[in-house]
Design an enzyme around this catalytic site. Sequence first.
Site, mmCIF file in Angstrom:
data_model
loop_
_atom_site.group_PDB
_atom_site.id
_atom_site.type_symbol
_atom_site.label_atom_id
_atom_site.label_comp_id
_atom_site.label_asym_id
_atom_site.label_seq_id
_atom_site.Cartn_x
_atom_site.Cartn_y
_atom_site.Cartn_z
ATOM 1 N N GLY A 1 44.644 41.328 44.903
ATOM 2 C CA GLY A 1 43.320 41.913 44.954
ATOM 3 C C GLY A 1 43.370 42.788 46.560
ATOM 4 O O GLY A 1 43.871 42.136 47.404
ATOM 5 N N ARG B 1 47.850 43.668 39.926
ATOM 6 C CA ARG B 1 47.983 42.177 39.727
ATOM 7 C C ARG B 1 49.377 42.221 38.753
ATOM 8 O O ARG B 1 49.493 42.577 37.718
ATOM 9 C CB ARG B 1 47.091 41.430 39.127
ATOM 10 C CG ARG B 1 45.922 41.331 40.264
ATOM 11 C CD ARG B 1 44.822 40.580 39.747
ATOM 12 N NE ARG B 1 43.684 40.152 40.752
ATOM 13 C CZ ARG B 1 43.775 39.653 41.967
ATOM 14 N NH1 ARG B 1 45.017 39.043 42.339
ATOM 15 N NH2 ARG B 1 42.692 39.698 42.650
ATOM 16 N N GLY C 1 48.610 37.976 48.685
ATOM 17 C CA GLY C 1 47.791 36.613 48.686
ATOM 18 C C GLY C 1 48.910 35.556 47.987
ATOM 19 O O GLY C 1 50.056 35.832 48.380
ATOM 20 N N THR D 1 43.925 37.979 52.305
ATOM 21 C CA THR D 1 43.074 37.801 51.285
ATOM 22 C C THR D 1 41.673 37.356 51.752
ATOM 23 O O THR D 1 41.442 36.698 52.805
ATOM 24 C CB THR D 1 43.491 36.776 50.247
ATOM 25 O OG1 THR D 1 42.374 36.255 49.613
ATOM 26 C CG2 THR D 1 44.142 35.399 51.246
ATOM 27 N N ILE D 2 40.654 37.694 51.235
ATOM 28 C CA ILE D 2 39.323 37.575 51.491
ATOM 29 C C ILE D 2 39.209 35.967 51.351
ATOM 30 O O ILE D 2 38.046 35.309 51.624
ATOM 31 C CB ILE D 2 38.161 38.190 50.914
ATOM 32 C CG1 ILE D 2 38.146 38.001 49.158
ATOM 33 C CG2 ILE D 2 38.261 39.662 51.014
ATOM 34 C CD1 ILE D 2 36.952 38.457 48.582
ATOM 35 N N ASP D 3 39.841 35.263 50.556
ATOM 36 C CA ASP D 3 39.781 33.664 50.105
ATOM 37 C C ASP D 3 40.263 32.975 51.319
ATOM 38 O O ASP D 3 39.956 31.771 51.386
ATOM 39 C CB ASP D 3 40.691 33.492 48.827
ATOM 40 C CG ASP D 3 40.309 34.407 47.756
ATOM 41 O OD1 ASP D 3 39.151 35.131 47.706
ATOM 42 O OD2 ASP D 3 41.075 34.684 46.922
ATOM 43 N N MET E 1 32.614 35.239 46.003
ATOM 44 C CA MET E 1 33.841 35.099 45.503
ATOM 45 C C MET E 1 34.739 34.290 46.470
ATOM 46 O O MET E 1 34.160 33.605 47.393
ATOM 47 C CB MET E 1 34.697 36.441 45.680
ATOM 48 C CG MET E 1 34.595 37.443 44.627
ATOM 49 S SD MET E 1 35.674 38.767 44.961
ATOM 50 C CE MET E 1 35.496 39.592 43.227
ATOM 51 N N GLY E 2 35.926 33.874 46.365
ATOM 52 C CA GLY E 2 36.911 32.820 47.022
ATOM 53 C C GLY E 2 37.896 32.056 46.296
ATOM 54 O O GLY E 2 38.488 31.224 46.623
ATOM 55 N N ARG F 1 34.903 42.646 49.021
ATOM 56 C CA ARG F 1 36.072 43.063 49.341
ATOM 57 C C ARG F 1 36.293 44.596 49.812
ATOM 58 O O ARG F 1 37.144 44.995 50.341
ATOM 59 C CB ARG F 1 36.975 42.978 48.127
ATOM 60 C CG ARG F 1 37.438 41.700 47.913
ATOM 61 C CD ARG F 1 38.670 41.497 46.841
ATOM 62 N NE ARG F 1 39.164 42.488 46.067
ATOM 63 C CZ ARG F 1 39.406 42.422 44.818
ATOM 64 N NH1 ARG F 1 39.611 40.985 44.282
ATOM 65 N NH2 ARG F 1 40.079 43.272 44.207
HETATM 66 O O1 F6P Z 1 41.780 36.769 45.806
HETATM 67 C C1 F6P Z 1 40.652 37.643 46.038
HETATM 68 C C2 F6P Z 1 39.631 37.884 44.897
HETATM 69 O O2 F6P Z 1 38.665 38.901 45.388
HETATM 70 C C3 F6P Z 1 39.209 36.484 44.375
HETATM 71 O O3 F6P Z 1 38.254 35.957 45.349
HETATM 72 C C4 F6P Z 1 38.541 36.605 43.141
HETATM 73 O O4 F6P Z 1 38.568 35.419 42.257
HETATM 74 C C5 F6P Z 1 39.583 37.432 42.614
HETATM 75 O O5 F6P Z 1 40.241 38.264 43.790
HETATM 76 C C6 F6P Z 1 39.035 38.626 41.648
HETATM 77 O O6 F6P Z 1 40.056 39.389 40.985
HETATM 78 P P1 F6P Z 1 40.007 40.764 40.447
HETATM 79 O O7 F6P Z 1 39.683 41.690 41.380
HETATM 80 O O8 F6P Z 1 41.280 40.963 39.673
HETATM 81 O O9 F6P Z 1 38.860 40.598 39.555
#
Ligand code: F6P
Length: 357
Positions: free
Chosen positions: A12, A76, A113, A136-138, A180-181, A283
């Site tokens: 992400g 991804r 991440g 990562t924002i997490d 998110m997280g 994000r």
């Molecule tokens: O890892 C960052 C994140 O934004 C998580 O907080 C969230 O669960 C995931 O990525 C969402 O993924 P995507 O952008 O593939 O929907």
Amino acid sequence: MKKRVGILTSGGDCPGLNAAIRGAAKALYEMFGDEVEIVGILNGYTGLINGDYKEMNKSDFYGILPLGGTILGTSRQPFKTIQVVGADGVDKVANMIKTYNNLRLDCLLTLGGNGTHKTANLLSQKGLNVIGLPKTIDNDIFGTDRTFGFHTAVDIASEVLDRLHTTATSHSRVIVVECMGNKVGWLSLFSGIAGGADVILLPELPFSYEKVAKAVLKRKADGRNFAIVLVAEGALSKEEETLKRKTRVKRRGGTNVTPHVTQYIAEHTGIETRSMIPGHYLRGGTPSAYDRVLATEFGAYAAKLIKEEKYGLTVALKNDKVTCNRLEDIAGKAKPVPKDYDLIQYAKSIGISFCEG
Ligand code: F6P
């Protein structure tokens, strides 16, 4: 002797990726001058698999410090399938090694991440010179106190809560916000405190629906006409704690717990309740000053590691000092919020309810 450095961003996107790329590039140009060549691998590991890249010039890194997202693109490539040869017959790992060798890279910087770090470790074990940078924002990467992107997301989520306060107060409503997280509650905990949430539901502290309704009613009894309930996307109820993800999703009729929390509050408190999911909004956009500094520091530190020819590492922040961990020591490890984390205790001491079941 020429140094050829590959850089990729994977997983992400988040604010600060470009600041980190720029930090590494500027430090490399300062250290090696014309002797360094930087190759941008496009769209994360997908680019490494398919051989998509761009020879970068100094000017490619101009003006990108405040830019959100990633100039290199991302994607991804789930780790669980990276070693599986698909129906297309592509051996992803072999292709990545081939691209690295074809491009005559001396090393590869991988900004990402948890998933990114697992693949970085795999490539390192296959003999590639890899250095990771934790983004990562997490904030869920093991072995580092902070990841860049987190601070900005906390700022944005807090602003979301600030704005929702005005509607909640004006309409005497409960507003349930999902944050998110991924599987951890760092972002919800920090933004919940910064944004004045009354209830925060974290994955690390499985909640009781009854206690959520009670907390909302207690606020009403205390004379407050609204409540803000912040739900981490990975939050789960006490009853769900032992369930496998698949069963949980089936029971919920989807992945999100937020609609269930919202409905329960509305039905058990009688207070008008709304919900909202800011999602990827958290994000987006320009990195905070803190994230720009952290990302720049991480990038410059990675360049220093390249100069010292130290590989198989990932950059980390520990006790306010930039340092590094061995990829093999951190890859695949989780970093949940500790149940007895000081900040949870302080939040409780000011009346924020976590509604543990
Ligand atoms: O890892 C960052 C994140 O934004 C998580 O907080 C969230 O669960 C995931 O990525 C969402 O993924 P995507 O952008 O593939 O929907």
